[in-house]
Design a protein around this motif. Structure first.
Motif, PDB file in Angstrom:
ATOM      1  N   THR A 140       0.845  -1.198   0.000  1.00 53.27           N
ATOM      2  CA  THR A 140       0.000   0.000   0.000  1.00 53.27           C
ATOM      3  C   THR A 140       0.878   1.245   0.000  1.00 53.27           C
ATOM      4  N   PRO A 141       0.654   2.194  -0.939  1.00 53.07           N
ATOM      5  CA  PRO A 141       1.475   3.408  -0.986  1.00 53.07           C
ATOM      6  C   PRO A 141       1.401   4.193   0.323  1.00 53.07           C
ATOM      7  N   ALA A 142       2.526   4.785   0.696  1.00 55.83           N
ATOM      8  CA  ALA A 142       2.568   5.583   1.925  1.00 55.83           C
ATOM      9  C   ALA A 142       1.768   6.871   1.751  1.00 55.83           C
ATOM     10  N   THR A 143       1.202   7.358   2.827  1.00 52.99           N
ATOM     11  CA  THR A 143       0.446   8.610   2.805  1.00 52.99           C
ATOM     12  C   THR A 143       1.394   9.783   2.592  1.00 52.99           C
ATOM     13  N   VAL A 144       0.973  10.724   1.765  1.00 51.03           N
ATOM     14  CA  VAL A 144       1.796  11.910   1.517  1.00 51.03           C
ATOM     15  C   VAL A 144       1.817  12.770   2.770  1.00 51.03           C
ATOM     16  N   ARG A 145       3.026  13.061   3.234  1.00 52.69           N
ATOM     17  CA  ARG A 145       3.175  13.904   4.427  1.00 52.69           C
ATOM     18  C   ARG A 145       3.910  15.181   4.055  1.00 52.69           C
ATOM     19  N   GLN A 146       3.436  16.290   4.577  1.00 45.81           N
ATOM     20  CA  GLN A 146       4.071  17.577   4.277  1.00 45.81           C
ATOM     21  C   GLN A 146       5.308  17.754   5.133  1.00 45.81           C
ATOM     22  N   ASN A 147       6.404  18.156   4.517  1.00 48.31           N
ATOM     23  CA  ASN A 147       7.635  18.445   5.215  1.00 48.31           C
ATOM     24  C   ASN A 147       7.505  19.814   5.886  1.00 48.31           C
ATOM     25  N   PRO A 148       7.606  19.891   7.223  1.00 50.73           N
ATOM     26  CA  PRO A 148       7.431  21.184   7.902  1.00 50.73           C
ATOM     27  C   PRO A 148       8.470  22.210   7.475  1.00 50.73           C
ATOM     28  N   GLN A 149       9.636  21.766   7.016  1.00 47.77           N
ATOM     29  CA  GLN A 149      10.663  22.700   6.573  1.00 47.77           C
ATOM     30  C   GLN A 149      10.195  23.454   5.330  1.00 47.77           C
ATOM     31  N   ARG A 150       9.437  22.783   4.469  1.00 51.85           N
ATOM     32  CA  ARG A 150       8.984  23.429   3.241  1.00 51.85           C
ATOM     33  C   ARG A 150       7.944  24.511   3.529  1.00 51.85           C
ATOM     34  N   SER A 151       7.107  24.283   4.539  1.00 50.41           N
ATOM     35  CA  SER A 151       6.007  25.213   4.793  1.00 50.41           C
ATOM     36  C   SER A 151       6.497  26.597   5.219  1.00 50.41           C
ATOM     37  N   SER A 152       7.731  26.689   5.704  1.00 54.25           N
ATOM     38  CA  SER A 152       8.246  27.967   6.169  1.00 54.25           C
ATOM     39  C   SER A 152       9.015  28.718   5.088  1.00 54.25           C
ATOM     40  N   ARG A 153       9.092  28.179   3.888  1.00 56.23           N
ATOM     41  CA  ARG A 153       9.860  28.811   2.828  1.00 56.23           C
ATOM     42  C   ARG A 153       9.065  29.938   2.157  1.00 56.23           C
ATOM     43  N   THR A 154       9.796  30.765   1.404  1.00 54.36           N
ATOM     44  CA  THR A 154       9.150  31.886   0.721  1.00 54.36           C
ATOM     45  C   THR A 154       8.333  31.379  -0.458  1.00 54.36           C
ATOM     46  N   VAL A 155       7.465  32.241  -0.969  1.00 61.51           N
ATOM     47  CA  VAL A 155       6.641  31.877  -2.128  1.00 61.51           C
ATOM     48  C   VAL A 155       7.536  31.533  -3.317  1.00 61.51           C
ATOM     49  N   TRP A 156       8.593  32.307  -3.527  1.00 65.17           N
ATOM     50  CA  TRP A 156       9.481  32.058  -4.662  1.00 65.17           C
ATOM     51  C   TRP A 156      10.199  30.720  -4.514  1.00 65.17           C
ATOM     52  N   GLN A 157      10.696  30.434  -3.319  1.00 60.51           N
ATOM     53  CA  GLN A 157      11.374  29.154  -3.090  1.00 60.51           C
ATOM     54  C   GLN A 157      10.427  27.980  -3.337  1.00 60.51           C
ATOM     55  N   SER A 158       9.178  28.157  -2.916  1.00 61.32           N
ATOM     56  CA  SER A 158       8.179  27.109  -3.140  1.00 61.32           C
ATOM     57  C   SER A 158       7.934  26.895  -4.636  1.00 61.32           C
ATOM     58  N   ARG A 159       7.899  27.978  -5.379  1.00 58.12           N
ATOM     59  CA  ARG A 159       7.691  27.858  -6.824  1.00 58.12           C
ATOM     60  C   ARG A 159       8.882  27.205  -7.511  1.00 58.12           C
ATOM     61  N   VAL A 160      10.082  27.522  -7.027  1.00 58.30           N
ATOM     62  CA  VAL A 160      11.287  26.892  -7.587  1.00 58.30           C
ATOM     63  C   VAL A 160      11.261  25.394  -7.311  1.00 58.30           C
ATOM     64  N   GLU A 161      10.771  24.995  -6.135  1.00 53.81           N
ATOM     65  CA  GLU A 161      10.664  23.569  -5.810  1.00 53.81           C
ATOM     66  C   GLU A 161       9.743  22.854  -6.805  1.00 53.81           C
ATOM     67  N   GLY A 162       8.633  23.501  -7.135  1.00 51.79           N
ATOM     68  CA  GLY A 162       7.731  22.905  -8.119  1.00 51.79           C
ATOM     69  C   GLY A 162       8.415  22.740  -9.462  1.00 51.79           C
ATOM     70  N   TYR A 163       9.194  23.738  -9.856  1.00 46.31           N
ATOM     71  CA  TYR A 163       9.946  23.656 -11.109  1.00 46.31           C
ATOM     72  C   TYR A 163      10.944  22.495 -11.063  1.00 46.31           C
ATOM     73  N   ILE A 164      11.640  22.341  -9.933  1.00 49.26           N
ATOM     74  CA  ILE A 164      12.644  21.270  -9.804  1.00 49.26           C
ATOM     75  C   ILE A 164      11.996  19.897  -9.925  1.00 49.26           C
ATOM     76  N   ILE A 165      10.815  19.744  -9.328  1.00 49.47           N
ATOM     77  CA  ILE A 165      10.103  18.459  -9.426  1.00 49.47           C
ATOM     78  C   ILE A 165       9.844  18.106 -10.891  1.00 49.47           C
ATOM     79  N   LEU A 166       9.343  19.063 -11.655  1.00 48.21           N
ATOM     80  CA  LEU A 166       9.032  18.821 -13.069  1.00 48.21           C
ATOM     81  C   LEU A 166      10.310  18.643 -13.891  1.00 48.21           C
ATOM     82  N   ARG A 167      11.323  19.440 -13.591  1.00 53.79           N
ATOM     83  CA  ARG A 167      12.602  19.324 -14.309  1.00 53.79           C
ATOM     84  C   ARG A 167      13.210  17.937 -14.134  1.00 53.79           C
ATOM     85  N   ASP A 168      13.248  17.467 -12.889  1.00 53.61           N
ATOM     86  CA  ASP A 168      13.845  16.155 -12.627  1.00 53.61           C
ATOM     87  C   ASP A 168      12.965  15.014 -13.131  1.00 53.61           C
ATOM     88  N   LEU A 169      11.645  15.204 -13.081  1.00 53.18           N
ATOM     89  CA  LEU A 169      10.744  14.178 -13.610  1.00 53.18           C
ATOM     90  C   LEU A 169      10.953  14.010 -15.110  1.00 53.18           C
TER      91      LEU A 169
END
Length: 207
Positions: free
Chosen positions: A158-187
């Motif tokens: 059974t797939p593990a439940t998605v858990r939010q990393n508390p470190q990510r929640s404290s990042r800036t809006v721009w850093q969060s957007r860059v993370e989304g870009y990195i996910i797609l870039r690496d995928l």
């Protein structure tokens, strides 16, 4: 009676022979189908990335090769080690990696949903992400099917439940957007590697 017994034994032998012959044929077809789905998924990811860069980064030509996310699968592979992987290890690794990317997209999609509710805006990004997630689910299903052929006793966990990393929640809006870009870039890069895996698996399956 003897004639019936001979006929029955002959049918059993023929059935085993057909089964032994069809298994590699079925597996090779499955690998080829997975290769085609991987290429199609990569095309969808590339379109999604262009859409994401335009809407979230404000620049369709945005590029960033210097930042990485430790939660994503490693893309660096020694060529000799890659060639020597067993079929089972190759498939098992692929299943885990695809699940990781699906989970990261799920985290990003939920984050974007919250942002849109706060800002009362709507974009096509959410639907595009769901489309890619559906492709990834199809890939996971295909890989699971291949794993059951290679090792019939295997049961998909059974797939593990998605858990939010508390470190990510404290990042800036721009850093969060860059993370989304990195996910797609690496995928995008990962799917190129996965396509090569399926080509190698198909080439090693002798009919």
């Amino acid at each position: 009676m003897a004639s019936w017994s001979v006929s029955f034994l002959l049918c059993c032998v023929l059935s085993c022979a057909v089964s032994a012959h069809s298994s590699p044929f079925v597996l090779k077809n499955k690998y080829n189908n997975s290769f085609r789905l991987t290429r199609s998924t990569r095309n969808h990811v590339q379109r999604l990335m262009q859409e994401y860069k335009e809407q979230q980064m404000g620049n369709i030509h945005f590029e960033d090769r210097s930042h990485h996310l430790r939660d994503l699968p490693s893309l660096s592979t020694d060529f000799n080690d890659w060639l020597q992987l067993s079929d089972w290890d190759r498939l098992h690794g692929a299943l885990g990696d695809i699940q990781t990317y699906w989970s990261m997209l799920e985290w990003k999609r939920k984050q974007l949903e919250k942002e849109q509710k706060v800002l009362r805006t709507a974009t096509s990004l959410l639907q595009s992400i769901k489309h890619v997630q559906m492709d990834l689910r199809d890939l996971m299903s295909k890989v699971s099917s291949q794993m059951r052929i290679v090792r019939s006793s295997w049961v998909r966990p059974t797939p593990a439940t998605v858990r939010q990393n508390p470190q990510r929640s404290s990042r800036t809006v721009w850093q969060s957007r860059v993370e989304g870009y990195i996910i797609l870039r690496d995928l995008d890069l990962y799917l190129t590697k996965l396509a090569r895996d399926f080509l190698l698996l198909a080439s090693k399956t002798h009919l």
